[in-house]
Enzyme design. Structure first.
Site, mmCIF file in Angstrom:
data_model
loop_
_atom_site.group_PDB
_atom_site.id
_atom_site.type_symbol
_atom_site.label_atom_id
_atom_site.label_comp_id
_atom_site.label_asym_id
_atom_site.label_seq_id
_atom_site.Cartn_x
_atom_site.Cartn_y
_atom_site.Cartn_z
ATOM 1 N N ARG A 50 0.852 -1.194 0.000
ATOM 2 C CA ARG A 50 0.000 0.000 0.000
ATOM 3 C C ARG A 50 0.886 1.242 0.000
ATOM 4 O O ARG A 50 1.066 1.895 1.028
ATOM 5 C CB ARG A 50 -0.916 -0.033 1.227
ATOM 6 C CG ARG A 50 -1.845 -1.240 1.237
ATOM 7 C CD ARG A 50 -2.492 -1.426 2.594
ATOM 8 N NE ARG A 50 -3.388 -2.589 2.611
ATOM 9 C CZ ARG A 50 -3.934 -3.091 3.702
ATOM 10 N NH1 ARG A 50 -3.669 -2.543 4.888
ATOM 11 N NH2 ARG A 50 -4.739 -4.139 3.633
ATOM 12 N N ASP A 52 2.450 4.931 -0.423
ATOM 13 C CA ASP A 52 1.909 6.227 -0.017
ATOM 14 C C ASP A 52 1.706 7.160 -1.204
ATOM 15 O O ASP A 52 2.178 6.913 -2.312
ATOM 16 C CB ASP A 52 2.874 6.905 0.971
ATOM 17 C CG ASP A 52 2.919 6.204 2.314
ATOM 18 O OD1 ASP A 52 1.956 5.494 2.648
ATOM 19 O OD2 ASP A 52 3.933 6.373 3.025
ATOM 20 N N TYR A 110 13.309 -1.904 -3.099
ATOM 21 C CA TYR A 110 12.991 -0.493 -3.307
ATOM 22 C C TYR A 110 14.220 0.245 -3.794
ATOM 23 O O TYR A 110 15.358 -0.154 -3.528
ATOM 24 C CB TYR A 110 12.537 0.160 -1.999
ATOM 25 C CG TYR A 110 11.137 -0.173 -1.553
ATOM 26 C CD1 TYR A 110 10.058 0.625 -1.916
ATOM 27 C CD2 TYR A 110 10.887 -1.262 -0.730
ATOM 28 C CE1 TYR A 110 8.773 0.339 -1.483
ATOM 29 C CE2 TYR A 110 9.606 -1.566 -0.296
ATOM 30 C CZ TYR A 110 8.558 -0.754 -0.673
ATOM 31 O OH TYR A 110 7.286 -1.046 -0.246
ATOM 32 N N ARG A 197 11.911 5.409 3.611
ATOM 33 C CA ARG A 197 12.061 6.860 3.554
ATOM 34 C C ARG A 197 12.793 7.401 4.784
ATOM 35 O O ARG A 197 13.561 8.368 4.688
ATOM 36 C CB ARG A 197 10.690 7.525 3.394
ATOM 37 C CG ARG A 197 10.087 7.289 2.018
ATOM 38 C CD ARG A 197 8.616 7.651 1.962
ATOM 39 N NE ARG A 197 8.400 9.054 2.309
ATOM 40 C CZ ARG A 197 7.191 9.568 2.529
ATOM 41 N NH1 ARG A 197 6.101 8.793 2.458
ATOM 42 N NH2 ARG A 197 7.063 10.848 2.828
#
Length: 247
Positions: A50, A52, A110, A197
Site C-alpha cells: 500500500r 503512499d 525499493y 524513507r
C-alpha cells in the site's frame, strides 16, 4: 472462478497512494474501475504493498477474482487499453485461488533517488529528492552497513505503525552515484511504514555530517523514532519489485 495476478507499474505523482480512501483518487480505485469496465464484473483488487501518496512503482503486485473468459496472460494487454497513461499492468497470469500477495513469502526491493546538486532540475522533480548540500557517499555506505541483517527497526518506522513486531531483515543496502543522482537500493523480507524513507533521510544526514556512520548503529539500538533522521519525501521512492517463490 479464477484468480489473476497483476504486476503493476505507476507514476504515483497524481494519486493519494495505492489504497482506496475518501480524500482523493488512488491507484487501487483506478485499477478496480478499469477491470470492472473490462469484465463487466464488480472487481476489487488486493494489493501487495500500500504505497503512499506520491510514491512510484515498477513492480507492485495485485490479485483479483473473475469469471471472465479473457486468458490470464492477456489481461495485461486488455486492461492497459482502459488505464490512464501513468498506470500500466506489465504482466498478468493465473495463481491458485487461495494465493494472497501480502501473506505469501516474498522479497521486496525499493530504490530511493536523491538528486545531489546545487540547483534543482525541474525535469527530475517528480522522481527524485533534491538535496543541494554535498553528500559524502562513502560515509553513507559505511552507515548503511549497520542496517543490513535482521534487526528491530523501531527507530526507522512511523510512530503510528500498528504491527505486532518491528523486526525485519534487510538482505542488501547499496548506494551508487549515477552522475548527480545517488541511488539507494534496498532489499528485504518486508518493510515497516515509512521505513525506507526514514532510512534515506537518516543516510542523507550522515552524508551531510549530522551523524557519524557509527551513530546509525546507536540509532538502531535505541528503538526510538526521534533518534533517526527525517522522513525523506515520497517522490524519490520506487517499489522496484516483489519476488515470490514458485507462484
Amino acid at each position: 472462478m479464477k484468480r489473476i495476478r497483476l504486476t503493476v507499474a505507476y507514476d504515483g505523482t497524481a494519486y493519494c497512494g495505492w489504497q482506496i480512501q475518501p480524500n482523493g483518487i488512488t491507484i487501487e480505485e483506478v485499477i478496480n474501475r478499469a477491470l470492472s469496465r473490462l469484465t463487466g464484473e464488480d472487481i476489487a483488487v488486493i494489493g501487495a504493498s500500500r504505497t503512499d501518496a506520491g510514491v512510484h512503482a515498477r513492480g507492485n503486485v495485485a490479485v483479483f477474482d473473475t469469471m471472465s473468459a479473457i486468458p490470464p496472460e492477456r489481461f495485461a494487454y486488455a486492461v492497459n487499453t482502459v488505464l490512464p497513461e501513468d498506470i500500466a499492468v506489465v504482466k498478468s497470469g493465473e495463481v491458485p485461488g487461495n494465493w494472497h500477495p501480502r501473506y505469501a513469502e516474498s522479497v521486496k526491493s525499493y530504490e530511493y533517488r536523491i538528486l545531489n546538486q546545487e540547483m534543482p532540475d525541474p525535469l527530475r522533480r517528480k522522481d527524485t529528492w533534491h538535496v543541494s548540500f554535498p553528500l559524502d557517499i562513502d560515509k553513507m555506505r559505511q552507515a548503511a552497513a549497520y542496517l543490513t541483517g535482521e534487526h528491530d527497526f523501531r527507530s526507522f518506522c512511523s510512530i503510528h505503525t500498528g504491527v505486532k513486531s518491528t523486526v525485519r531483515t534487510i538482505f542488501s543496502l547499496d548506494l551508487d552515484r549515477e552522475d548527480a543522482v545517488i541511488v539507494i537500493r534496498i532489499k528485504g523480507n518486508g518493510f515497516l511504514y515509512n521505513m525506507v524513507r526514514i532510512i534515506a533521510g537518516t543516510l542523507v544526514d550522515v552524508g551531510r555530517g549530522f551523524y557519524s556512520p557509527g551513530e546509525v548503529r546507536d540509532i538502531l539500538e535505541a528503538k526510538e523514532r526521534k533518534r533517526a533522521g527525517a522522513t525523506a519525501p515520497p517522490q524519490g521512492l520506487i517499489l522496484s519489485s516483489i519476488e515470490y517463490g514458485r507462484n
